[in-house]
Design an enzyme around this catalytic site. Structure first.
Site, PDB file in Angstrom:
ATOM      1  N   LYS A 126       0.701  -1.518   0.136  1.00 46.78           N
ATOM      2  CA  LYS A 126       0.357  -0.159   0.206  1.00 46.78           C
ATOM      3  C   LYS A 126       0.852   0.897   0.120  1.00 46.78           C
ATOM      4  O   LYS A 126       2.013   0.988   0.358  1.00 46.78           O
ATOM      5  CB  LYS A 126      -1.007   0.378   1.186  1.00 46.78           C
ATOM      6  CG  LYS A 126      -2.344   0.743   1.078  1.00 46.78           C
ATOM      7  CD  LYS A 126      -2.806   0.280   0.149  1.00 46.78           C
ATOM      8  CE  LYS A 126      -4.258   1.630   0.238  1.00 46.78           C
ATOM      9  NZ  LYS A 126      -5.520   0.371  -0.347  1.00 46.78           N
ATOM     10  N   ASP A 166      -6.437   4.860  -4.552  1.00 51.08           N
ATOM     11  CA  ASP A 166      -7.558   4.429  -3.553  1.00 51.08           C
ATOM     12  C   ASP A 166      -8.051   5.897  -2.833  1.00 51.08           C
ATOM     13  O   ASP A 166      -8.075   6.614  -3.992  1.00 51.08           O
ATOM     14  CB  ASP A 166      -6.372   4.291  -2.829  1.00 51.08           C
ATOM     15  CG  ASP A 166      -7.181   4.265  -0.994  1.00 51.08           C
ATOM     16  OD1 ASP A 166      -7.683   2.879  -0.973  1.00 51.08           O
ATOM     17  OD2 ASP A 166      -6.991   5.284  -0.542  1.00 51.08           O
TER      18      ASP A 166
HETATM   19  P1  NDP Z   1     -12.570   7.837  -2.265  1.00 49.68           P
HETATM   20  O1  NDP Z   1     -11.901   9.154  -1.968  1.00 49.68           O
HETATM   21  O2  NDP Z   1     -13.520   8.022  -4.184  1.00 49.68           O
HETATM   22  O3  NDP Z   1     -13.830   8.301  -1.916  1.00 49.68           O
HETATM   23  C1  NDP Z   1     -13.874   8.313  -0.262  1.00 49.68           C
HETATM   24  C2  NDP Z   1     -15.466   8.859   0.274  1.00 49.68           C
HETATM   25  O4  NDP Z   1     -15.636   8.483   1.137  1.00 49.68           O
HETATM   26  C3  NDP Z   1     -15.748   9.960  -0.215  1.00 49.68           C
HETATM   27  O5  NDP Z   1     -16.907  10.410   0.148  1.00 49.68           O
HETATM   28  C4  NDP Z   1     -15.465  10.528   0.940  1.00 49.68           C
HETATM   29  O6  NDP Z   1     -15.747  12.416   1.088  1.00 49.68           O
HETATM   30  C5  NDP Z   1     -15.633   9.995   2.453  1.00 49.68           C
HETATM   31  N1  NDP Z   1     -14.389   9.715   2.972  1.00 49.68           N
HETATM   32  C6  NDP Z   1     -13.533  10.228   2.650  1.00 49.68           C
HETATM   33  N2  NDP Z   1     -12.815  10.557   4.022  1.00 49.68           N
HETATM   34  C7  NDP Z   1     -13.875  11.020   4.972  1.00 49.68           C
HETATM   35  C8  NDP Z   1     -13.618  10.974   6.601  1.00 49.68           C
HETATM   36  N3  NDP Z   1     -12.925  11.219   6.644  1.00 49.68           N
HETATM   37  N4  NDP Z   1     -14.380  11.063   6.723  1.00 49.68           N
HETATM   38  C9  NDP Z   1     -15.729  10.712   6.293  1.00 49.68           C
HETATM   39  N5  NDP Z   1     -16.101  10.924   5.301  1.00 49.68           N
HETATM   40  C10 NDP Z   1     -14.362  10.503   4.899  1.00 49.68           C
HETATM   41  O7  NDP Z   1     -12.539   6.758  -2.295  1.00 49.68           O
HETATM   42  P2  NDP Z   1     -13.261   5.543  -2.548  1.00 49.68           P
HETATM   43  O8  NDP Z   1     -15.060   5.193  -2.709  1.00 49.68           O
HETATM   44  O9  NDP Z   1     -11.825   4.637  -3.465  1.00 49.68           O
HETATM   45  O10 NDP Z   1     -12.291   3.935  -1.134  1.00 49.68           O
HETATM   46  C11 NDP Z   1     -13.253   4.326  -0.304  1.00 49.68           C
HETATM   47  C12 NDP Z   1     -13.305   3.417   1.075  1.00 49.68           C
HETATM   48  O11 NDP Z   1     -13.020   1.752   0.317  1.00 49.68           O
HETATM   49  C13 NDP Z   1     -11.568   3.576   1.131  1.00 49.68           C
HETATM   50  O12 NDP Z   1     -11.642   2.467   2.692  1.00 49.68           O
HETATM   51  C14 NDP Z   1     -10.569   2.539   0.575  1.00 49.68           C
HETATM   52  O13 NDP Z   1      -9.146   2.151   0.626  1.00 49.68           O
HETATM   53  C15 NDP Z   1     -11.664   1.007   0.200  1.00 49.68           C
HETATM   54  N6  NDP Z   1     -11.433   0.357  -0.954  1.00 49.68           N
HETATM   55  C16 NDP Z   1     -11.506   1.155  -1.991  1.00 49.68           C
HETATM   56  C17 NDP Z   1     -11.824   0.120  -3.458  1.00 49.68           C
HETATM   57  C18 NDP Z   1     -11.796   1.210  -4.122  1.00 49.68           C
HETATM   58  O14 NDP Z   1     -11.309   0.427  -5.244  1.00 49.68           O
HETATM   59  N7  NDP Z   1     -11.648   2.059  -5.290  1.00 49.68           N
HETATM   60  C19 NDP Z   1     -11.213  -1.071  -3.297  1.00 49.68           C
HETATM   61  C20 NDP Z   1     -10.985  -1.625  -2.376  1.00 49.68           C
HETATM   62  C21 NDP Z   1     -11.104  -0.690  -0.800  1.00 49.68           C
HETATM   63  P3  NDP Z   1     -15.039  13.279   0.133  1.00 49.68           P
HETATM   64  O15 NDP Z   1     -16.198  13.019  -0.424  1.00 49.68           O
HETATM   65  O16 NDP Z   1     -15.876  14.583   1.261  1.00 49.68           O
HETATM   66  O17 NDP Z   1     -13.461  12.938  -0.254  1.00 49.68           O
END
Ligand code: NDP
Length: 444
Positions: A126, A166
């Site tokens: 990672k 990510d």
């Molecule tokens: P994105 O950046 O696309 O979206 C993340 C979302 O979570 C956004 O809506 C963001 O809000 C919100 N967010 C981020 N940090 C916080 C926080 N501290 N408190 C509240 N909301 C928060 O990321 P992904 O959708 O790609 O990833 C989401 C999760 O899934 C992560 O844990 C990632 O590690 C995991 N994941 C992702 C994969 C992928 O293929 N994308 C694969 C496997 C796991 P805002 O819009 O305000 O930034």
């Protein structure tokens, strides 16, 4: 003292300033107790737990870049190459101000088991940076990505370590990083996944994590004589995972009534309008207030709160530690039957235990969100073959992988007398394969 407790003490002592890493190791090792006890002498002699909790290497580097005002900015870059017993290191790059070494280590550690569960040949790693892409111009994003890759390129490669997206790293960032890698190395290779479709990306990668989450949830429901159709679903997050989880849940006939971002959340009694959510988050990169402004049925609330909404299924898809013990109690009180994690470690350990003890079917992110990395591995296969598969081909493979993951974790839990404990099942199934490879490869 048991071998697991000895190693837990050691990990806590050696990584005292990294609470998320300690949390992840504690959760995994505790659930592995039955396997470790059954093989204690062999594992202890070969220091399996000490080796699997110590990364192969952790890289930390300076990332200098110039902002639009001509000011030099300095961020910190990370790549933790945790374990390559079953394949090249594989795992995303997180760009978020909260990123530090402990968070990258926890994610890299979890990635070992998740990647193993996919049944594909990929090890665990990672990376990321404390860089905040929010509010930056495209030129600033490019300047950061090029500088980040200038250093990272020394340590990665198609057969060595293949980073992916990510939080904060989407197709735009991967594109800039790929361009810089190609320029430095002079070679066009599948060194990153999540690439654009015109230069080696895979169809269905964008949708894979969210879709995969729903394929696994569907199989779980089916095996309990239930279906997703007609159910009310609560989703947190409004990013890549949340958007495509919402889309697939709705295609399966469920009603998804919430989403959230880092400042607030939406309750939409008529069901989330995915096209509008995509417009707000993927195109405008705006706040959820814009969603509420465009949709009369939606209420916007500041802060956090999606878990208080009554639902049958809850899918945390935002970030780590976003579903706390009080949220778990509220979900149980509201009759929630199933929680599957789209994000990595969104549920705290005490909340997880509460859900399990109260009969909620709970599948952790390691298994439930493995569709993303599985499809990244399918992208690597296509790159090696110099071929592109159709959306339907990739989607069918993804479905197959997620259904298999569910049955693998279910079987592993049953084998050790923990039927229904899918967290333990996932850790055990992922762990067994990696340990067999480590033992076969000797002391390394
Ligand atoms: P994105 O950046 O696309 O979206 C993340 C979302 O979570 C956004 O809506 C963001 O809000 C919100 N967010 C981020 N940090 C916080 C926080 N501290 N408190 C509240 N909301 C928060 O990321 P992904 O959708 O790609 O990833 C989401 C999760 O899934 C992560 O844990 C990632 O590690 C995991 N994941 C992702 C994969 C992928 O293929 N994308 C694969 C496997 C796991 P805002 O819009 O305000 O930034």
């Amino acid at each position: 003292m048991s071998y697991v407790d000895e190693v837990l003490e050691l990990v806590k002592k050696k990584n005292a300033s990294e609470p998320e890493f300690i949390q992840a190791v504690t959760e995994v090792l505790n659930s592995l107790r039955p396997v470790v006890e059954a093989n204690e002498e062999l594992y202890k002699k070969n220091a399996i737990l000490e080796r699997i909790t110590e990364p192969d290497r952790q890289l930390m580097f300076r990332v200098p870049w110039v902002d639009d005002k001509g000011q030099v900015q300095v961020n910190r870059g990370f790549r933790v190459q945790f374990n390559n017993a079953i394949g090249p290191y594989k795992g995303g790059l997180r760009l978020h101000p909260s990123v530090n070494l402990g968070i990258i280590k926890f994610l890299g550690f979890e990635q070992i088991f998740k990647n193993s569960l996919t049944s594909l040949p990929i090890g665990g790693g990672k990376g990321g940076s404390d860089f905040d892409p929010k509010g930056k111009s495209d030129r600033e994003i490019m300047a950061f990505c090029q500088s980040f890759m200038t250093e990272l390129s020394k340590y990665i490669g198609a057969d060595v370590d293949v980073p992916a997206g990510d939080i904060g790293t989407g197709a735009r960032e991967i594109g800039f990083m790929f361009g810089q890698y190609k320029r430095i190395k002079g070679t066009f290779e599948g060194v990153l996944t999540g690439k654009g479709l015109t230069y080696g990306g895979s169809l269905a990668r964008t949708e894979a994590t969210g879709y995969g989450l729903l394929y696994l949830t569907q199989e779980l429901m089916k095996c309990h004589g239930e279906s997703i159709e007609g159910k009310t679903v609560v989703v947190s997050g409004a990013g890549n995972v949340a958007i495509y989880a919402t889309q697939k849940a709705q295609q399966m006939g469920a009603k998804v009534v919430t989403c959230s971002d880092s400042t607030g959340w939406i309750y939409d009694a008529e069901g989330i309008d995915v096209a509008l959510l995509k417009e707000v988050k993927e195109v405008k990169r705006a706040r959820l207030t814009e969603y509420a402004a465009a949709r009369p049925s939606a209420e916007y609330h500041e802060g956090r709160g999606v878990w208080q909404i009554k639902c049958d299924i809850a899918l945390p898809c935002a970030t780590q530690n976003e579903l706390l013990i009080e949220d778990a109690k509220q979900l149980v009180a509201n009759g929630c039957k199933c929680v599957c994690e789209g994000a990595n470690m969104p549920t705290t350990i005490d909340a997880t235990e509460y859900l399990q003890q109260n009969g909620v079917w709970f599948v952790g992110g390691k298994a439930a969100n493995a569709g993303g990395v599985a499809t990244s591995a399918l992208e690597m296969s296509q790159n090696s073959e110099r071929l592109s598969w159709s959306f339907e081909e990739v989607d069918a493979k993804l479905q197959n992988i997620m259904v298999n993951i569910y049955h693998n974790i279910d079987d592993a839990a049953k084998r050790y007398g923990m039927e229904g404990n899918y967290v333990a099942g996932a850790n055990i199934a992922g762990f067994e394969k990696v340990v067999n490879a480590m033992l076969a490869q000797g002391v390394c």
